[in-house]
Design an enzyme around this catalytic site. Structure first.
Site, short mmCIF file in Angstrom:
data_model
loop_
_atom_site.label_atom_id
_atom_site.label_comp_id
_atom_site.label_asym_id
_atom_site.label_seq_id
_atom_site.Cartn_x
_atom_site.Cartn_y
_atom_site.Cartn_z
N HIS A 1 -1.95 -0.02 -9.87
CA HIS A 1 -2.53 -0.97 -8.89
C HIS A 1 -3.01 -2.25 -9.59
CE1 HIS A 1 -4.44 -1.17 -4.66
NE2 HIS A 1 -4.23 -2.40 -5.13
N ARG B 1 0.85 -1.19 0.00
CA ARG B 1 0.00 0.00 0.00
C ARG B 1 0.89 1.23 0.00
NH1 ARG B 1 -3.64 -2.58 -1.65
NH2 ARG B 1 -5.71 -2.89 -0.73
P1 NAP Z 1 -1.43 -10.93 5.15
O1 NAP Z 1 -1.54 -12.37 4.78
O2 NAP Z 1 -2.31 -10.40 6.22
O3 NAP Z 1 0.09 -10.65 5.50
C1 NAP Z 1 0.51 -9.42 6.02
C2 NAP Z 1 1.92 -9.58 6.50
O4 NAP Z 1 2.35 -8.32 7.03
C3 NAP Z 1 2.04 -10.59 7.65
O5 NAP Z 1 3.24 -11.32 7.55
C4 NAP Z 1 2.04 -9.69 8.87
O6 NAP Z 1 2.69 -10.24 10.01
C5 NAP Z 1 2.82 -8.53 8.35
N1 NAP Z 1 2.57 -7.34 9.17
C6 NAP Z 1 1.41 -6.68 9.38
N2 NAP Z 1 1.58 -5.66 10.23
C7 NAP Z 1 2.88 -5.67 10.57
C8 NAP Z 1 3.68 -4.88 11.43
N3 NAP Z 1 3.16 -3.86 12.11
N4 NAP Z 1 4.99 -5.19 11.56
C9 NAP Z 1 5.52 -6.22 10.88
N5 NAP Z 1 4.82 -7.03 10.04
C10 NAP Z 1 3.52 -6.74 9.90
O7 NAP Z 1 -1.69 -10.00 3.87
P2 NAP Z 1 -1.42 -10.37 2.34
O8 NAP Z 1 -2.53 -11.15 1.77
O9 NAP Z 1 -0.04 -10.92 2.23
O10 NAP Z 1 -1.49 -8.92 1.66
C11 NAP Z 1 -0.61 -7.89 2.06
C12 NAP Z 1 -1.07 -6.58 1.46
O11 NAP Z 1 -0.81 -6.56 0.06
C13 NAP Z 1 -2.57 -6.33 1.54
O12 NAP Z 1 -2.95 -5.86 2.82
C14 NAP Z 1 -2.79 -5.29 0.48
O13 NAP Z 1 -2.62 -4.00 1.05
C15 NAP Z 1 -1.64 -5.56 -0.52
N6 NAP Z 1 -2.14 -6.05 -1.81
C16 NAP Z 1 -1.85 -5.34 -2.93
C17 NAP Z 1 -2.28 -5.81 -4.16
C18 NAP Z 1 -1.92 -5.08 -5.42
O14 NAP Z 1 -2.48 -5.39 -6.49
N7 NAP Z 1 -0.99 -4.16 -5.37
C19 NAP Z 1 -3.04 -6.98 -4.24
C20 NAP Z 1 -3.31 -7.66 -3.08
C21 NAP Z 1 -2.85 -7.20 -1.87
P3 NAP Z 1 2.14 -11.59 10.69
O15 NAP Z 1 2.53 -12.67 9.73
O16 NAP Z 1 2.85 -11.67 11.96
O17 NAP Z 1 0.64 -11.42 10.81
#
Ligand code: NAP
Length: 308
Positions: A271, A223
């Protein structure tokens, strides 16, 4: 027949058609009904204001996006109604492809050569092997984990950073804010795949960028809120960074006067790193509905306290 409202702003008819196949014993609708009968399931991306509140008997919100900060911030999801965020194979494959493409293009100097081509300049750069490059992935969740694992498979020296300890094959993992400096120290590439939360806003600032190797490359598929844009631009200007690939921004669409548009060292994409595909997403959402109706908790329910 229980109702599923498909309120996708794009491809609503395609999603609805696929839902009718996946959940033939449900009524799939694409408009908010005015008969007052319950609508227990709502499939939404960025719902129009008031849409969720207008649904009687809402039980479950199925997000078309992996990132749900807009849903949480809107305050429009009724209290006690869980949000299931999108995690599906298409999204994971999309992000793995997009990040691998960006990292490899930078690693093998493809963009630099394209620029040299304009000047007919036959100027080989120092070509390194992947294992000579350190890549740090911020986030080791549904997307960051497979991205880090793929980069390790290609041969990069990979680190991944998360809030709680995670194991990723072939990757050195770090957990917690106190390990962030170590996780990014000396990295040649920084990949952001963190969700937008209060804890991740402005995380990538000048101090963090200065910990990277000189001439590092930043890839943001998470993001835009994670990056302090003026710090990134200053680091590009003074050579601390050699480039950046940005798919997400503070304001989307990126405003026409944004300085990122004009920079040769920044790749802007709209995006599109990991779009949600009808073919892979509907099966996952239908499975969540089935589980819910068996009184099971579906996977990937958002933790509102954590913010992701
Ligand atoms: P996820 O499965 O919830 O993984 C998030 C990761 O970030 C987890 O490893 C989490 O730690 C870590 N995290 C969160 N807060 C943190 C903090 N304060 N300090 C350190 N680590 C932290 O999410 P995801 O499915 O991988 O997706 C991640 C993000 O990608 C989404 O939220 C979205 O914003 C973005 N995204 C972008 C696109 C695009 O087209 N550009 C598409 C899809 C998603 P833990 O493992 O300990 O929980």
């Amino acid at each position: 027949m229980k109702r599923v409202l498909v309120a996708a702003r794009a491809d609503a008819d395609a999603f609805a058609a696929e839902f009718r196949v996946a959940l033939p014993d449900h009524e799939i609708i694409t408009n908010v009904p005015d008969d007052g009968l319950p609508v227990p399931y709502a499939v939404v991306g960025r719902p129009l204001p008031g849409l969720l509140a207008a649904l009687p008997g809402l039980e479950l919100v199925l997000s078309l996006n992996a990132g749900v900060e807009h849903l949480i911030a809107s305050g429009e999801v009724p209290a006690g109604v869980p949000i299931v965020r999108m995690v599906d194979p298409g999204l994971v494959d999309g992000m793995v492809e997009w990040v691998a493409a960006q990292v490899l293009a930078w690693h093998r100097n493809l963009i630099a050569y394209r620029r040299k081509q304009d000047a007919r300049a036959w100027e080989p750069a120092a070509e390194k092997l992947a294992h000579e490059r350190i890549v740090t992935v911020l986030g080791a969740g549904a997307l960051g984990g497979p991205v880090a694992a793929m980069l390790a498979t290609i041969g990069f020296t990979v680190r991944a950073w998360s809030r709680t300890p995670r194991a990723v094959p072939g990757v050195a993992t770090f957990a917690g804010r106190e390990t962030l400096a170590e996780a990014v120290s000396g990295a040649d590439v920084l990949v952001n795949l963190l969700p937008a939360t209060a804890d991740t806003v402005d995380l990538i600032d000048r101090a963090l960028l200065d910990r990277l190797a000189r001439g590092a490359f930043v890839v943001n598929g998470g993001r835009g809120t994670a990056i302090v844009d003026k710090d990134l631009i200053a680091a590009l200007d003074d050579g601390q960074l050699s480039g950046a690939a940005l798919d997400v921004f503070h304001t989307e669409p990126l405003p026409a006067d944004d300085p990122y548009w004009l920079r040769e060292d920044v790749l802007v994409s709209p995006h599109v790193a990991a779009p949600t595909h009808v073919s892979t997403a509907v099966g996952v959402m239908a499975d969540s509905v089935r589980r819910w109706e068996r009184s099971e908790t579906p996977p990937n329910v958002v933790d509102l306290d954590r913010g992701y």
